[in-house]
Design a protein around this motif. Structure first.
Motif, PDB file in Angstrom:
ATOM      1  N   ARG A 156       0.819  -1.085  -0.275  1.00 23.29           N
ATOM      2  CA  ARG A 156      -0.116  -0.151  -0.043  1.00 23.29           C
ATOM      3  C   ARG A 156       0.901   1.176  -0.073  1.00 23.29           C
ATOM      4  N   GLY A 157       1.850   1.053  -0.642  1.00 26.31           N
ATOM      5  CA  GLY A 157       2.902   2.282  -0.781  1.00 26.31           C
ATOM      6  C   GLY A 157       3.824   2.659   0.374  1.00 26.31           C
ATOM      7  N   ASP A 158       4.464   3.633   0.179  1.00 20.76           N
ATOM      8  CA  ASP A 158       5.728   4.080   0.822  1.00 20.76           C
ATOM      9  C   ASP A 158       5.623   5.124   1.880  1.00 20.76           C
ATOM     10  N   LEU A 159       5.038   5.012   2.789  1.00 21.42           N
ATOM     11  CA  LEU A 159       4.405   6.019   4.063  1.00 21.42           C
ATOM     12  C   LEU A 159       5.516   5.456   5.236  1.00 21.42           C
ATOM     13  N   PRO A 160       6.010   6.628   5.737  1.00 26.97           N
ATOM     14  CA  PRO A 160       6.541   6.330   6.916  1.00 26.97           C
ATOM     15  C   PRO A 160       5.585   5.750   7.971  1.00 26.97           C
ATOM     16  N   ILE A 161       6.025   4.866   8.909  1.00 25.66           N
ATOM     17  CA  ILE A 161       4.823   4.161   9.601  1.00 25.66           C
ATOM     18  C   ILE A 161       4.142   4.941  10.672  1.00 25.66           C
ATOM     19  N   ALA A 162       4.540   6.194  10.973  1.00 25.00           N
ATOM     20  CA  ALA A 162       3.653   6.996  11.710  1.00 25.00           C
ATOM     21  C   ALA A 162       2.454   7.395  11.081  1.00 25.00           C
TER      22      ALA A 162
END
Length: 228
Positions: free
Chosen positions: A88-94
């Motif tokens: 589901r993409g490249d988001l920082p975990i926060a």
């Protein structure tokens, strides 16, 4: 060797699709699952002279897993491999929404182990249960930024597979986590260095070569151990 039978979970496209076809070409009888009717998998099955058959499955649905298990009762498999996964993409975990975290973890970590538990008794003595993992799931090799949720889901998958192997240590089945490399699939993206048609024959070689090997191994497409 045409009596060998495989169950490939998640074969509508990408690695699973190519693997189902590769095993069928090698003489395996393959049952491959998809969430959708029609498509390339159905066309391949229609052209396979019975080597490849298609079953419907939404892997994240316990009810559908149970129904497929009941439909296949009486069939014995030399290989059960779970390929299905999402990104589901490249988001920082926060920044990852709770719903997205839950969806990825259920699909990539929990559901594959549910499938293996459901079908393990259909695996022949000395047969193989395998899951398509990734180098991205290696904690020691996680030295570059990015794709934190996907990496976490594959690390969770690896840990759950370790627990599965410990719990079923005496069943005589080969247990494998396979890293197929970074492939040009919907998940891997168009800029990946490998094509499934290049990597999957090597993966099939590993699956065949490791049949009967004891314990759990985390291997790449060349049969080399991947660091945990």
């Amino acid at each position: 060797m045409s009596d060998r039978q495989a169950l490939v979970i998640g074969a509508s496209r990408g690695l699973g699709l190519v693997l189902a076809g590769e095993l069928a070409r090698r003489g395996w009888r393959v049952v491959a699952t998809t969430r959708q009717s029609g498509g390339r998998l159905r066309a391949d099955a229609d052209a396979s002279n019975g080597q490849l058959t298609v079953e419907s499955l939404e892997m994240t649905s316990p009810g559908e897993v149970t129904a497929l298990r009941e439909r296949l009762t009486g069939t014995r498999f030399d290989l059960v491999l779970v390929n299905a996964a999402i990104d589901r993409g490249d988001l920082p975990i926060a920044q990852v929404p709770t719903g997205m975290f839950t969806e990825v973890m259920i699909t990539n970590a929990l559901s594959p182990l549910r499938v293996l538990e459901a079908f393990r008794e259909l695996v022949t003595p000395g047969g193989t249960v395998a899951v398509m993992s990734s180098e991205q799931g290696s904690i020691s090799l996680n030295t570059e930024d990015g794709y934190e949720l996907y990496k976490a889901s594959k690390a969770a998958l690896n840990q759950l597979m370790r627990s599965y192997a410990t719990r079923h240590a005496g069943d005589g089945q080969t247990k494998l986590l396979i890293d197929p490399g970074h492939n040009q699939t919907q998940l891997g993206g168009p800029d990946a260095p490998l094509l499934p048609e290049e990597s999957i024959p090597a993966v099939a070689d590993v699956l065949e070569a490791q049949a009967g090997a004891p314990g759990l191994q985390f291997l790449d497409r060349h049969g080399k151990t991947v660091a945990w």
